[in-house]
Design an enzyme around this catalytic site. Structure first.
Site, PDB file in Angstrom:
ATOM      1  N   ASN A   9       1.374 -10.638  -0.187  1.00 52.79           N
ATOM      2  CA  ASN A   9       2.596 -10.831   0.609  1.00 52.79           C
ATOM      3  C   ASN A   9       2.286 -10.336   2.018  1.00 52.79           C
ATOM      4  O   ASN A   9       2.229  -9.133   2.253  1.00 52.79           O
ATOM      5  CB  ASN A   9       3.739 -10.024  -0.020  1.00 52.79           C
ATOM      6  CG  ASN A   9       4.960  -9.958   0.884  1.00 52.79           C
ATOM      7  OD1 ASN A   9       5.103 -10.756   1.799  1.00 52.79           O
ATOM      8  ND2 ASN A   9       5.829  -8.994   0.619  1.00 52.79           N
ATOM      9  N   TRP A  10       2.109 -11.290   2.932  1.00 50.44           N
ATOM     10  CA  TRP A  10       1.700 -10.901   4.290  1.00 50.44           C
ATOM     11  C   TRP A  10       2.854 -10.359   5.115  1.00 50.44           C
ATOM     12  O   TRP A  10       2.648  -9.882   6.234  1.00 50.44           O
ATOM     13  CB  TRP A  10       1.074 -12.089   5.014  1.00 50.44           C
ATOM     14  CG  TRP A  10      -0.200 -12.596   4.399  1.00 50.44           C
ATOM     15  CD1 TRP A  10      -0.877 -12.077   3.329  1.00 50.44           C
ATOM     16  CD2 TRP A  10      -0.964 -13.738   4.824  1.00 50.44           C
ATOM     17  NE1 TRP A  10      -2.004 -12.816   3.070  1.00 50.44           N
ATOM     18  CE2 TRP A  10      -2.086 -13.840   3.970  1.00 50.44           C
ATOM     19  CE3 TRP A  10      -0.811 -14.676   5.837  1.00 50.44           C
ATOM     20  CZ2 TRP A  10      -3.035 -14.850   4.104  1.00 50.44           C
ATOM     21  CZ3 TRP A  10      -1.755 -15.678   5.975  1.00 50.44           C
ATOM     22  CH2 TRP A  10      -2.860 -15.764   5.116  1.00 50.44           C
ATOM     23  N   LYS A  11       4.079 -10.496   4.604  1.00 45.31           N
ATOM     24  CA  LYS A  11       5.268 -10.069   5.351  1.00 45.31           C
ATOM     25  C   LYS A  11       5.254 -10.714   6.742  1.00 45.31           C
ATOM     26  O   LYS A  11       4.747 -11.816   6.887  1.00 45.31           O
ATOM     27  CB  LYS A  11       5.343  -8.539   5.429  1.00 45.31           C
ATOM     28  CG  LYS A  11       5.161  -7.877   4.069  1.00 45.31           C
ATOM     29  CD  LYS A  11       5.565  -6.441   4.070  1.00 45.31           C
ATOM     30  CE  LYS A  11       5.182  -5.812   2.755  1.00 45.31           C
ATOM     31  NZ  LYS A  11       5.769  -4.496   2.570  1.00 45.31           N
ATOM     32  N   HIS A  95      12.490  -9.447  -2.917  1.00 39.80           N
ATOM     33  CA  HIS A  95      11.642  -8.332  -2.456  1.00 39.80           C
ATOM     34  C   HIS A  95      12.561  -7.211  -1.972  1.00 39.80           C
ATOM     35  O   HIS A  95      13.624  -7.466  -1.404  1.00 39.80           O
ATOM     36  CB  HIS A  95      10.719  -8.810  -1.327  1.00 39.80           C
ATOM     37  CG  HIS A  95       9.683  -7.800  -0.961  1.00 39.80           C
ATOM     38  ND1 HIS A  95       9.962  -6.714  -0.158  1.00 39.80           N
ATOM     39  CD2 HIS A  95       8.380  -7.687  -1.307  1.00 39.80           C
ATOM     40  CE1 HIS A  95       8.862  -5.983  -0.024  1.00 39.80           C
ATOM     41  NE2 HIS A  95       7.889  -6.546  -0.719  1.00 39.80           N
ATOM     42  N   GLU A  97      12.548  -5.398   0.508  1.00 35.15           N
ATOM     43  CA  GLU A  97      12.925  -5.459   1.936  1.00 35.15           C
ATOM     44  C   GLU A  97      14.043  -6.473   2.143  1.00 35.15           C
ATOM     45  O   GLU A  97      14.902  -6.295   3.017  1.00 35.15           O
ATOM     46  CB  GLU A  97      11.688  -5.788   2.785  1.00 35.15           C
ATOM     47  CG  GLU A  97      10.751  -4.596   2.868  1.00 35.15           C
ATOM     48  CD  GLU A  97       9.283  -4.944   3.042  1.00 35.15           C
ATOM     49  OE1 GLU A  97       8.964  -6.066   3.482  1.00 35.15           O
ATOM     50  OE2 GLU A  97       8.441  -4.084   2.723  1.00 35.15           O
ATOM     51  N   GLU A 167       8.157  -3.543  -8.484  1.00 35.38           N
ATOM     52  CA  GLU A 167       7.744  -2.885  -7.250  1.00 35.38           C
ATOM     53  C   GLU A 167       8.640  -1.683  -6.984  1.00 35.38           C
ATOM     54  O   GLU A 167       9.722  -1.827  -6.402  1.00 35.38           O
ATOM     55  CB  GLU A 167       7.855  -3.855  -6.072  1.00 35.38           C
ATOM     56  CG  GLU A 167       6.949  -5.056  -6.164  1.00 35.38           C
ATOM     57  CD  GLU A 167       6.560  -5.555  -4.784  1.00 35.38           C
ATOM     58  OE1 GLU A 167       5.359  -5.593  -4.510  1.00 35.38           O
ATOM     59  OE2 GLU A 167       7.445  -5.857  -3.979  1.00 35.38           O
ATOM     60  N   GLY A 173       4.159   0.332   0.565  1.00 31.55           N
ATOM     61  CA  GLY A 173       3.714   0.685   1.906  1.00 31.55           C
ATOM     62  C   GLY A 173       3.608   2.176   2.156  1.00 31.55           C
ATOM     63  O   GLY A 173       3.452   2.615   3.293  1.00 31.55           O
ATOM     64  N   SER A 212       1.421  -0.205  -3.005  1.00 28.01           N
ATOM     65  CA  SER A 212       0.189   0.488  -2.590  1.00 28.01           C
ATOM     66  C   SER A 212      -0.993   0.230  -3.523  1.00 28.01           C
ATOM     67  O   SER A 212      -1.778   1.141  -3.797  1.00 28.01           O
ATOM     68  CB  SER A 212       0.462   1.989  -2.436  1.00 28.01           C
ATOM     69  OG  SER A 212       1.466   2.212  -1.443  1.00 28.01           O
ATOM     70  N   GLY A 233       0.865  -5.908  -0.565  1.00 26.93           N
ATOM     71  CA  GLY A 233       1.312  -6.006   0.815  1.00 26.93           C
ATOM     72  C   GLY A 233       0.173  -5.686   1.768  1.00 26.93           C
ATOM     73  O   GLY A 233      -0.645  -6.538   2.110  1.00 26.93           O
ATOM     74  N   GLY A 234       0.088  -4.411   2.185  1.00 29.75           N
ATOM     75  CA  GLY A 234      -0.886  -3.994   3.199  1.00 29.75           C
ATOM     76  C   GLY A 234      -2.313  -4.453   2.933  1.00 29.75           C
ATOM     77  O   GLY A 234      -2.997  -4.943   3.837  1.00 29.75           O
TER      78      GLY A 234
HETATM   79  C1  PEP Z   1       4.829  -5.351  -0.953  1.00 29.39           C
HETATM   80  O1  PEP Z   1       5.063  -5.580   0.214  1.00 29.39           O
HETATM   81  O2  PEP Z   1       5.360  -6.033  -1.832  1.00 29.39           O
HETATM   82  C2  PEP Z   1       3.906  -4.269  -1.284  1.00 29.39           C
HETATM   83  C3  PEP Z   1       3.698  -3.981  -2.538  1.00 29.39           C
HETATM   84  O3  PEP Z   1       3.334  -3.618  -0.221  1.00 29.39           O
HETATM   85  P1  PEP Z   1       2.116  -2.542  -0.297  1.00 29.39           P
HETATM   86  O4  PEP Z   1       1.041  -3.148  -1.151  1.00 29.39           O
HETATM   87  O5  PEP Z   1       1.695  -2.381   1.133  1.00 29.39           O
HETATM   88  O6  PEP Z   1       2.671  -1.305  -0.881  1.00 29.39           O
END
Ligand code: PEP
Length: 252
Positions: A9-11, A95, A97, A167, A173, A212, A233-234
Site C-alpha cells: 500500500n503505497w498510500k 484502511h 487511515e 492491521e 507506521g 510495520s 506500507g512503509g
Molecule cells: C499500512 O499502511 O497498511 C501499513 C501496514 O503500514 P506499515 O507497514 O508502514 O506499518
C-alpha cells in the site's frame, strides 16, 4: 503448501518517475515461486501507467479505496468500473487511515466492500483495533464489529472471494509490530468468526497481517498458521525492502 500474498500500500507517495522505477525494481526481483503473489496499490493517478508497466507480468494491481457509488455527482470520487477499466483487480477497503482521517464508518466500509464484490473485483477488508482498545481488552469486540458490518450486508458468500487484513492501528507506521502470536490470535478469531457461518469459505479466506512488517520480521509472522501474507506500507516504497519481505515469504 499455501499461497502467501504480499501486498504493498503505497498510500499518498511517489511520482511518475519514482513509481515507475519502483515497479521496475519489483519486476526485476520477483521471487520465482508460484506460491508467492505480489500486489501493489499505487495512488489513483498512477494506476493506469502502472497497469501498462506490469502487463504480462505476475505482479498484481490494486487500488487503495473506492466509492460505494457506481456513477454520477460524486466529485472527487472513483468508481469500481473506472478501477476495472484501468486494470485493477483488488481494492483495499476500510484502511484505518480511511476510517480515522476520513470518517469512514463500518457501515460505509461495508458499502464499499459490497460495491467491490458486486463489481467483480477482490476486496481487501482492513480491520484493526487502536492501542486504547487493545489495552481495554476490546480487541475482539472491535474486530468483531468491523467484520460483522460486512457480513450483515453481503452475507458470508460475499466473503468467498475476499481478503481480510488485520492491521492493529498501533502497529501501522510505528515500528511496533504485533508479535507473531498476538497477530495469530486475532487471525484465528477472524477465521473462526467466518467459519461460524461457512467453514469452507473461512478455510479459503486469505487473512493478511499489516503493521510495520519488514524483511526481518516477515518470516516469523507468515509462518503462523492463520497468517497468509502481509499488507505492507512503509516497506513497500522501496523495491529492495518489499522484495526482502517476498523473499522471507518464499523461505517459509
Ligand atoms: C499500512 O499502511 O497498511 C501499513 C501496514 O503500514 P506499515 O507497514 O508502514 O506499518
Amino acid at each position: 503448501m499455501r499461497d502467501i500474498l504480499v501486498a504493498g500500500n503505497w498510500k499518498m507517495n511517489g511520482d511518475s518517475a519514482g513509481n515507475s522505477e519502483l515497479v521496475a525494481g519489483i519486476l526485476a526481483g520477483m521471487p520465482d515461486n508460484e506460491r508467492i503473489k505480489l500486489l501493489v496499490c499505487p495512488p489513483f493517478p498512477y494506476l493506469g501507467s502502472t497497469a501498462q508497466q506490469l502487463a504480462g507480468s505476475k505482479l498484481l494491481l490494486g487500488a487503495q479505496t473506492v466509492s460505494e457509488h457506481s456513477a454520477g455527482a460524486f466529485t472527487g470520487e472513483t468508481s469500481i468500473s473506472m478501477l476495472k477499466d484501468v486494470g485493477c483487480e483488488f481494492v483495499v477497503v476500510g484502511h484505518s487511515e480511511r476510517r480515522s482521517l476520513f470518517g469512514e464508518s463500518s457501515a460505509a466500509v461495508a458499502a464499499k466492500f459490497k460495491a467491490v464484490v458486486d463489481g467483480g473485483l477482490t476486496p481487501i477488508l482492513c480491520v484493526g483495533e487502536t492501542l486504547e482498545e487493545r489495552q481495554a481488552e476490546a480487541t475482539e469486540r472491535v474486530i468483531g464489529e468491523q467484520l460483522r458490518a460486512v457480513l450483515d450486508l453481503v452475507g458470508v458468500a460475499g466473503l468467498a472471494t475476499a481478503i481480510v487484513a488485520y492491521e492493529p492501528v498501533w502497529a501501522i507506521g510505528t515500528g511496533m509490530t504485533a508479535s507473531p502470536q498476538q497477530a495469530q490470535d486475532v487471525h484465528e478469531f477472524i477465521r473462526q468468526m467466518i467459519a461460524a457461518e461457512d467453514a469452507d469459505i473461512a478455510a479459503a479466506t486469505l487473512i493478511l497481517y499489516g503493521g510495520s512488517v519488514k524483511g526481518d520480521n516477515a518470516a516469523g509472522l507468515f509462518s503462523m498458521s492463520d497468517i497468509d501474507g502481509g499488507l505492507i506500507g512503509g516497506a513497500s516504497l522501496k523495491a529492495d525492502d518489499f522484495l526482502a519481505i517476498a523473499t522471507a515469504a518464499a523461505g517459509i
